[in-house]
Motif scaffolding. Sequence first.
Motif, PDB file in Angstrom:
ATOM      1  N   LEU A 141      58.907  33.554  22.681  1.00  0.00           N
ATOM      2  CA  LEU A 141      60.309  33.909  22.920  1.00  0.00           C
ATOM      3  C   LEU A 141      61.210  33.519  21.758  1.00  0.00           C
ATOM      4  O   LEU A 141      62.228  34.166  21.499  1.00  0.00           O
ATOM      5  N   HIS A 142      60.852  32.423  21.083  1.00  0.00           N
ATOM      6  CA  HIS A 142      61.673  31.893  19.985  1.00  0.00           C
ATOM      7  C   HIS A 142      60.768  31.465  18.838  1.00  0.00           C
ATOM      8  O   HIS A 142      60.536  30.279  18.635  1.00  0.00           O
ATOM      9  N   PRO A 143      60.262  32.428  18.080  1.00  0.00           N
ATOM     10  CA  PRO A 143      59.317  32.099  17.011  1.00  0.00           C
ATOM     11  C   PRO A 143      59.915  31.251  15.883  1.00  0.00           C
ATOM     12  O   PRO A 143      59.177  30.687  15.083  1.00  0.00           O
ATOM     13  N   GLU A 144      61.240  31.138  15.846  1.00  0.00           N
ATOM     14  CA  GLU A 144      61.872  30.336  14.795  1.00  0.00           C
ATOM     15  C   GLU A 144      61.744  28.830  15.050  1.00  0.00           C
ATOM     16  O   GLU A 144      61.982  28.019  14.158  1.00  0.00           O
ATOM     17  N   ILE A 145      61.372  28.450  16.254  1.00  0.00           N
ATOM     18  CA  ILE A 145      61.204  27.032  16.586  1.00  0.00           C
ATOM     19  C   ILE A 145      59.913  26.531  15.940  1.00  0.00           C
ATOM     20  O   ILE A 145      58.866  27.158  16.078  1.00  0.00           O
ATOM     21  N   PRO A 146      59.969  25.393  15.260  1.00  0.00           N
ATOM     22  CA  PRO A 146      58.728  24.824  14.713  1.00  0.00           C
ATOM     23  C   PRO A 146      57.756  24.492  15.853  1.00  0.00           C
ATOM     24  O   PRO A 146      58.178  23.988  16.901  1.00  0.00           O
ATOM     25  N   PRO A 147      56.483  24.773  15.671  1.00  0.00           N
ATOM     26  CA  PRO A 147      55.504  24.529  16.740  1.00  0.00           C
ATOM     27  C   PRO A 147      55.505  23.091  17.267  1.00  0.00           C
ATOM     28  O   PRO A 147      55.381  22.883  18.471  1.00  0.00           O
ATOM     29  N   ASP A 148      55.668  22.106  16.388  1.00  0.00           N
ATOM     30  CA  ASP A 148      55.697  20.714  16.852  1.00  0.00           C
ATOM     31  C   ASP A 148      56.905  20.456  17.746  1.00  0.00           C
ATOM     32  O   ASP A 148      56.805  19.747  18.754  1.00  0.00           O
ATOM     33  N   ALA A 149      58.041  21.032  17.380  1.00  0.00           N
ATOM     34  CA  ALA A 149      59.252  20.872  18.186  1.00  0.00           C
ATOM     35  C   ALA A 149      59.083  21.557  19.540  1.00  0.00           C
ATOM     36  O   ALA A 149      59.514  21.013  20.569  1.00  0.00           O
ATOM     37  N   GLU A 164      49.672  26.585  26.866  1.00  0.00           N
ATOM     38  CA  GLU A 164      50.163  27.882  27.348  1.00  0.00           C
ATOM     39  C   GLU A 164      51.685  27.928  27.363  1.00  0.00           C
ATOM     40  O   GLU A 164      52.292  28.910  26.923  1.00  0.00           O
ATOM     41  N   TRP A 165      52.327  26.900  27.888  1.00  0.00           N
ATOM     42  CA  TRP A 165      53.792  26.881  27.926  1.00  0.00           C
ATOM     43  C   TRP A 165      54.381  26.822  26.522  1.00  0.00           C
ATOM     44  O   TRP A 165      55.418  27.438  26.244  1.00  0.00           O
ATOM     45  N   THR A 166      53.716  26.103  25.619  1.00  0.00           N
ATOM     46  CA  THR A 166      54.178  26.058  24.235  1.00  0.00           C
ATOM     47  C   THR A 166      54.067  27.437  23.602  1.00  0.00           C
ATOM     48  O   THR A 166      54.995  27.896  22.919  1.00  0.00           O
ATOM     49  N   ARG A 167      52.963  28.123  23.835  1.00  0.00           N
ATOM     50  CA  ARG A 167      52.799  29.492  23.316  1.00  0.00           C
ATOM     51  C   ARG A 167      53.878  30.416  23.876  1.00  0.00           C
ATOM     52  O   ARG A 167      54.432  31.252  23.145  1.00  0.00           O
ATOM     53  N   ARG A 168      54.179  30.289  25.159  1.00  0.00           N
ATOM     54  CA  ARG A 168      55.221  31.140  25.762  1.00  0.00           C
ATOM     55  C   ARG A 168      56.575  30.892  25.117  1.00  0.00           C
ATOM     56  O   ARG A 168      57.318  31.828  24.816  1.00  0.00           O
ATOM     57  N   LEU A 169      56.900  29.621  24.919  1.00  0.00           N
ATOM     58  CA  LEU A 169      58.173  29.280  24.283  1.00  0.00           C
ATOM     59  C   LEU A 169      58.230  29.854  22.867  1.00  0.00           C
ATOM     60  O   LEU A 169      59.241  30.448  22.468  1.00  0.00           O
TER      61      LEU A 169
END
Length: 53
Positions: A16-24, A8-13
């Motif tokens: 807000l910042h879709p340019e961040i790679p999901p693994d990062a 959930e927290w990863t999805r929220r991040l």
Amino acid sequence: MDEELHREWTRRLLSLHPEIPPDAASLFVADLYAQAQADLDAERAEVDFQREE
């Protein structure tokens, strides 16, 4: 950290910042949680120490 909470927290991040790679984003969330937990543990230890004096 609970796996569902982590997701959930990863999805929220990422929302807000879709340019961040999901693994990062996932690593960031895990690191942030670990550091916050360590800070809380240190604070509790300090309070316990002060109480014992």
